[in-house]
Design an enzyme around this catalytic site. Structure first.
Site, PDB file in Angstrom:
ATOM      1  N   GLU A  79      64.559 127.773  75.003  1.00  0.00           N
ATOM      2  CA  GLU A  79      63.362 128.529  74.666  1.00  0.00           C
ATOM      3  C   GLU A  79      63.554 129.417  73.524  1.00  0.00           C
ATOM      4  O   GLU A  79      64.584 130.023  73.372  1.00  0.00           O
ATOM      5  CB  GLU A  79      63.250 129.378  76.076  1.00  0.00           C
ATOM      6  CG  GLU A  79      61.832 130.214  75.895  1.00  0.00           C
ATOM      7  CD  GLU A  79      61.644 130.898  77.215  1.00  0.00           C
ATOM      8  OE1 GLU A  79      60.733 131.958  77.101  1.00  0.00           O
ATOM      9  OE2 GLU A  79      62.282 131.011  78.302  1.00  0.00           O
ATOM     10  N   ASN A 115      56.278 130.822  73.608  1.00  0.00           N
ATOM     11  CA  ASN A 115      55.530 131.660  74.273  1.00  0.00           C
ATOM     12  C   ASN A 115      54.206 131.926  73.983  1.00  0.00           C
ATOM     13  O   ASN A 115      54.365 132.233  72.678  1.00  0.00           O
ATOM     14  CB  ASN A 115      55.888 132.715  75.051  1.00  0.00           C
ATOM     15  CG  ASN A 115      57.256 132.539  76.099  1.00  0.00           C
ATOM     16  OD1 ASN A 115      56.866 132.495  77.190  1.00  0.00           O
ATOM     17  ND2 ASN A 115      58.575 132.923  75.626  1.00  0.00           N
ATOM     18  N   GLU A 134      54.183 127.944  76.641  1.00  0.00           N
ATOM     19  CA  GLU A 134      54.488 128.669  77.920  1.00  0.00           C
ATOM     20  C   GLU A 134      53.366 129.810  77.928  1.00  0.00           C
ATOM     21  O   GLU A 134      53.229 130.548  77.113  1.00  0.00           O
ATOM     22  CB  GLU A 134      55.723 129.201  78.252  1.00  0.00           C
ATOM     23  CG  GLU A 134      56.757 127.949  78.489  1.00  0.00           C
ATOM     24  CD  GLU A 134      58.220 128.800  78.512  1.00  0.00           C
ATOM     25  OE1 GLU A 134      58.002 130.069  78.687  1.00  0.00           O
ATOM     26  OE2 GLU A 134      59.106 127.932  78.562  1.00  0.00           O
ATOM     27  N   ASP A 139      54.224 130.231  83.007  1.00  0.00           N
ATOM     28  CA  ASP A 139      55.588 130.961  82.863  1.00  0.00           C
ATOM     29  C   ASP A 139      55.363 132.104  83.930  1.00  0.00           C
ATOM     30  O   ASP A 139      54.316 132.597  84.127  1.00  0.00           O
ATOM     31  CB  ASP A 139      55.690 131.330  81.299  1.00  0.00           C
ATOM     32  CG  ASP A 139      56.874 132.207  81.167  1.00  0.00           C
ATOM     33  OD1 ASP A 139      57.906 131.747  82.003  1.00  0.00           O
ATOM     34  OD2 ASP A 139      57.227 133.214  80.229  1.00  0.00           O
ATOM     35  N   GLU A 161      63.982 130.343  86.442  1.00  0.00           N
ATOM     36  CA  GLU A 161      64.400 130.999  85.391  1.00  0.00           C
ATOM     37  C   GLU A 161      65.307 132.271  85.918  1.00  0.00           C
ATOM     38  O   GLU A 161      65.315 132.389  87.156  1.00  0.00           O
ATOM     39  CB  GLU A 161      63.267 131.910  84.772  1.00  0.00           C
ATOM     40  CG  GLU A 161      62.402 131.064  83.932  1.00  0.00           C
ATOM     41  CD  GLU A 161      61.348 131.943  83.305  1.00  0.00           C
ATOM     42  OE1 GLU A 161      61.388 132.176  82.064  1.00  0.00           O
ATOM     43  OE2 GLU A 161      60.232 132.371  84.083  1.00  0.00           O
TER      44      GLU A 161
END
Length: 695
Positions: A476, A536, A568, A598, A655
């Site tokens: 990520e 993101n 995300e 997310d 996560e």
């Protein structure tokens, strides 16, 4: 017409009769009364060209009689009197003082002299007629213009004010003595100095024409706007003799002008006064609070939270309708004397004066929250909104209205930043925080150009076999800022500022390009593998018209297959304008790019929408993972999310995994894809290369 002493009259009549062409002469006795004089004039066939008065001497009695005759007949009067030639000038001066045209001596009489005198009289009559005609025309023009006239005789220090001038102000003659102060004493205190200076400049020759608009108190003690205009008459040597001018009532024009100005200062949607009026009234409130210790005011700034979303979803007209509804609801929360303003597109300002209770602002804010919470319809659909309210008061000892605006805006922003649908009172720390944010924003703009931003990458792994063995499946991409003076700045500090200022758009584009470039570089260096990179996207980026173009360009330049890229989004981003977001997501997914939700479970969403969104997977938020302690009860929410994902055919990543217990429980629940410090902290690009290179 010849009047007076018989002997002299006969002599004058004889000389006149000898003239060629002949002159018609009417001899009459001296009339002592007005009635007698009128009767004598009526006996004359034609209007006489002049009256020749034959007198034995010019004493006081005869001069008084002549004055009455001149005044009542409006005819030129020529006096014939026996006297020594040396008295000619003195007698002529005396005669002219009572209005006579000329004075002739009997000893000098002749036909030629009388003919010249009559010619002079005829010319005088002609000039008089022209003068009367001009005066009548001038009078009509003045009456038509409705102006009042005034004349200032500077030599005598007297001022003449016409009847219309007095009528214009509703004054009687007795109220207006013939002085300049009779005018100036009625002028508004704020205008008097300017008017005096203008008159003095005109008299001294610094300006050629006097023109001044000012307020003057009329007979009813009301202020009127008037325009005064005048010119100065000077002698040949430049000495000022008089100043003459007019006064025009401009009150009606001023009222129309004020009405137009007031209309222009009102918001067309809500019919409320606009920001300019708020600043004026606010400045007045600040002045009053400084002048009077017992005077207190409060200001509330009300920001309607969802106006931008309503505008984007339903259009500008629908958003305006909602603003109008909010204005009506706010007005219902206030007293009649409280002031409500349309401050900006999404904000209202409230000014409450003469406050006695320091809790007034809080009470008003509570009422506002209550009435705003009621649903409303937009385009046939039921909608809701909230408001964020900032408050401040004169207890802050303000000196400028600009400081009031700064502080109440800071309080409003704080209310929004802390979750909206709340109110906050200004504190000194808010201004410091606001300045810090501004400083940080400026530093961010410079950092973009100076390449101070960089990406760190946190590993994504899949648990395989027993003992929590993991294999790398991707990264990520996380934005980091290395400030040259302050060092590393937390994303929690600069990301919200980037969102608020729009800097997230250029930053987001850079992140997409850099993450795709980095992954392709690792592919080329370490051989092809199935690693992916996750990026993101914020709400502002979703609205970026160049988002798809940025993604396409980055993939085309690097040659990275689209399937290696994951984007995300949070639930709240997807739910804001769900229809438009769905269309965009379909365009993104059609390129082969994966879409993930997310922080799943922390936002608001609709399960009815969830199955319609073109997404590939969910990321279970760390707040649920942190509850895992190995017991069945701690896994309830995680188990529910996994079941939902399985039913929808979605992949899942957990996560925030930090302990072996959490990893073991997730593996037992068959949640095999994980992310967290247990498997690796975010690392820079060089550290990723070292990780991929292996031992």
């Amino acid at each position: 017409m010849v009047i007076g002493d018989d002997e002299i009259c006969g002599e004058v009549a004889g000389l006149l009769a000898a003239l060629r062409p002949p002159v018609r002469v009417h001899v009459a006795a001296r009339a002592e009364t007005l009635e007698q004089l009128t009767a004598e004039l009526a006996n004359v066939a034609d209007n006489p060209a002049a009256i020749l008065v034959a007198l034995d001497q010019l004493d006081t009695t005869n001069l008084a009689w002549m004055r009455r005759t001149v005044a009542n007949t409006k005819l030129p009067v020529i006096v014939v009197v026996p006297a020594h030639p040396g008295q000619r000038s003195a007698l002529r001066e005396s005669a002219r003082e009572v209005g006579a045209l000329d004075c002739l001596l009997r000893s000098e009489l002749s036909s030629a002299l009388l003919e010249a005198a009559l010619t002079h009289a005829r010319h005088h009559n002609a000039q008089n007629e022209r003068y009367l005609e001009l005066r009548e025309r001038f009078s009509l023009a003045i009456q038509g213009s409705r102006d009042g006239m005034w004349e200032w005789d500077l030599e005598r220090g007297r001022v003449y004010y016409s009847l219309r001038w007095r009528e214009l102000l509703g004054l009687r003659s007795a109220d207006v003595p013939p002085t300049l102060e009779a005018w100036l004493a009625r002028v508004h205190p704020q205008d008097i100095d300017r008017l005096r200076a203008d008159l003095e400049a005109n008299v001294s020759g610094q300006s050629l024409i006097h023109e001044n608009e000012h307020r003057i108190r009329d007979g009813a003690n009301e202020w009127r706007w008037v325009m005064s205009r005048a010119v100065v008459h000077r002698t040949a040597d430049g000495r000022v003799r008089r100043m003459a001018g007019s006064m025009t009532d401009t009150s009606a024009f001023r009222q129309r002008e004020r009405a137009i100005r007031e209309r222009s200062r009102k918001d067309t949607v809500t019919k409320l006064p606009d920001r300019r009026v708020f600043l004026e009234r606010g400045a007045r409130a600040v002045e009053l609070s400084r002048a009077h210790d017992d005077y207190m005011f409060v200001v509330l700034m009300v920001a309607v939270d969802r106006i931008p979303q309503i505008r984007d979803s339903y259009g500008i007209e629908a958003a305006d309708e909602v603003v109008a509804v909010m204005a009506q609801r706010l007005r219902g929360c206030l007293r009649p004397e409280d002031l409500l303003f349309r401050y900006s597109t999404t904000k209202f300002a409230i000014l409450i004066e003469d406050v006695e209770d320091p809790n007034t602002a809080t009470a008003v804010a509570n009422r506002i929250h209550a009435v705003v919470a009621a649903p409303f319809e937009v385009d046939g659909a039921v909608n809701f909104t909230t408001v964020s309210i900032g408050m401040t008061s004169s207890a802050q000892n303000y000196k400028r209205v600009e400081d009031v605006i700064t502080d109440v805006s800071a309080a409003t922003d704080s209310a929004r930043d802390h979750g909206k649908n709340r109110h906050e009172t200004y504190e000194t720390s808010m201004r410091t925080e606001s300045r810090t944010m501004l400083t940080l924003e400026m530093a961010m703009r410079r950092a973009l150009d100076a390449n101070q931003f960089q990406l760190h990458y946190q590993p994504l792994v899949r648990l395989v076999g027993e003992n929590q063995v993991s294999e790398l499946i991707g990264f990520e991409a996380l934005l980091r800022w290395e400030h040259p003076e302050r060092g590393r700045i937390s994303p929690a500090d600069f990301i919200p500022i980037a969102e608020a200022t729009g800097l997230i758009i250029p930053l987001g584009r850079w992140v997409i390009r850099e993450a795709i470039r980095a992954l392709q570089t690792w592919h080329a260096e370490f051989g092809p593998f199935e690693l992916s990179v996750s990026v993101n996207l914020s709400a502002k980026q979703i609205a970026d018209p160049l988002l798809l173009e940025t993604i396409d360009a980055a993939l085309a330049e690097t040659g990275l297959p689209a399937g290696h890229v994951k984007l995300e989004l949070t639930e709240s981003v997807m739910m804001d304008g769900a229809e438009q977001v769905t269309t965009l997501l379909q365009d993104i997914r059609s390129r082969g790019i994966q879409l993930w939700i997310d922080d799943f479970g922390t936002g608001y969403s609709s399960l009815g929408y969830l199955h319609k969104f073109p997404v590939d997977g969910l990321k279970i938020d760390r707040s649920f993972v942190s509850e895992l302690d190995g017991t069945p009860a701690s896994a309830t929410i995680v188990r529910t999310i996994l079941s939902l994902a399985a039913n929808l055919g979605l992949e899942v990543i957990a996560e925030g995994i930090e302990t072996d217990v959490q990893a073991a429980q997730l593996q037992a629940l068959e949640c095999l894809c994980c992310q967290g410090w247990l498997f690796g902290r975010p690392i820079d690009a060089e550290a990723v290369r070292a990780l991929l290179r292996g031992p």
